[in-house]
Motif scaffolding. Structure first.
Motif: not given
Ligand SMILES: C[S@@+](CC[C@H](N)C(=O)[O-])C[C@H]1O[C@@H](n2cnc3c(N)ncnc32)[C@H](O)[C@@H]1O
Length: 271
Positions: A32-49, A153-156
């Motif tokens: 979960h990333e509640p202050f997303f902005g550019g989402g650098a960590v999210f795109f690095h991790i590419a999480p499952v959900g 993005l379809r995963k989240v």
């Protein structure tokens, strides 16, 4: 994966350190990333959900359009050219009412790639007011990478609102990365204008309370902020947290005088 947008306060330089604090199986956990902005960590991790969220409705509309209507978005944004006259015409269109969600997202992408420093700044009336930026042949639309972003993005779940929503969606064992607008490290470094509302000390306190709750629920969190006495004081009474301080060069202000280096603080309940 490369983030589709540039974003002030983006965490690309800290990604490895942030991920290094997470449990080794982080890639298999909900994220979960509640202050997303550019989402650098999210795109690095590419999480499952999991979930992503930001208070900025036009930023979130952009991600929703990338997820749900990528072809239309790409087609619309591909029509836009990079020159200053067209920039100011598109900027005023972006500030006018009645845009479709796809056009809004396409203009958002265009302005992000062509505005000065890639900044997103609005005046008190909510109008985007960043001047034209000079770049060498900027790439506005990367079709392949937007299609891959769409798939991820379809995963989240994509939310738009205050960060506290996260308490309603987390489960034990989930991972959460929190990157709020930083507490100002000095008088000149007070860039918190992501939204017209700003983010004050009361918000930092609400965030601390949320971290305490996340810990109780069994969520592993990492929080970033500026390394200031006020922030250390805020978390000093919380048990089981560790503090990690790093020097980073800040590139968040258009004022050259405040582009100096500062300390970033990562706070986590992971061991
Ligand atoms: C430091 S930036 C996040 C940068 C991001 N980690 C990255 O890599 O680009 C902080 C974000 O928090 C958002 N924000 C501000 N107040 C908020 C609130 N109350 N709830 C949720 N998001 C908020 C801003 O719109 C901004 O995008």
């Amino acid at each position: 994966m490369r983030p589709p947008l540039k974003w002030a306060g983006g965490k690309r330089s800290l990604v490895e350190r942030i991920v290094g604090l997470l449990p080794s199986d982080y890639a298999e956990r909900r994220y979960h990333e509640p202050f997303f902005g550019g989402g650098a960590v999210f795109f690095h991790i590419a999480p499952v959900g999991g979930s992503i969220n930001d208070v900025n409705p036009r930023l979130i509309n952009f991600y929703r359009m990338v997820r749900d209507r990528p072809e239309e978005l790409i087609e619309e944004a591909s029509r836009y050219r990079y020159d200053d006259e067209e920039y100011y015409a598109r900027r005023s269109r972006f500030n006018s009412p009645g845009l479709s969600d796809v056009e809004d997202a396409a203009l958002f992408l265009y302005l992000n790639k062509t505005a000065y420093n890639g900044l997103y700044r609005v005046n008190s009336r909510g109008e985007f007011n960043v001047p034209f930026g000079r770049y060498e042949n900027p790439k506005i639309v990367s079709k392949r990478s937007l299609m891959r972003t769409s798939e991820l993005l379809r995963k989240v779940d994509i939310r738009c609102g205050d960060f506290t929503y996260v308490l309603d969606v987390v489960r034990r064992g989930d991972v959460c990365y929190l990157d709020p607008p930083y507490h100002p490290a000095s008088e000149t470094a007070n860039f918190t204008d992501y939204s017209a509302e700003g983010f004050g000390m009361e918000d930092q306190e609400r965030l601390r309370d949320l971290c305490v709750r996340l810990d109780e629920v069994g969520v592993v969190f990492v929080l970033s902020n500026s390394d200031t006495e006020a922030i250390r004081d805020l978390y000093s009474g919380c048990e089981g947290l560790s503090f990690h301080s790093f020097i980073t060069r800040r590139m968040i202000s258009s004022k050259v005088s405040s582009r100096n280096s500062g300390h970033d603080l990562l706070i986590t309940n992971s061991v």
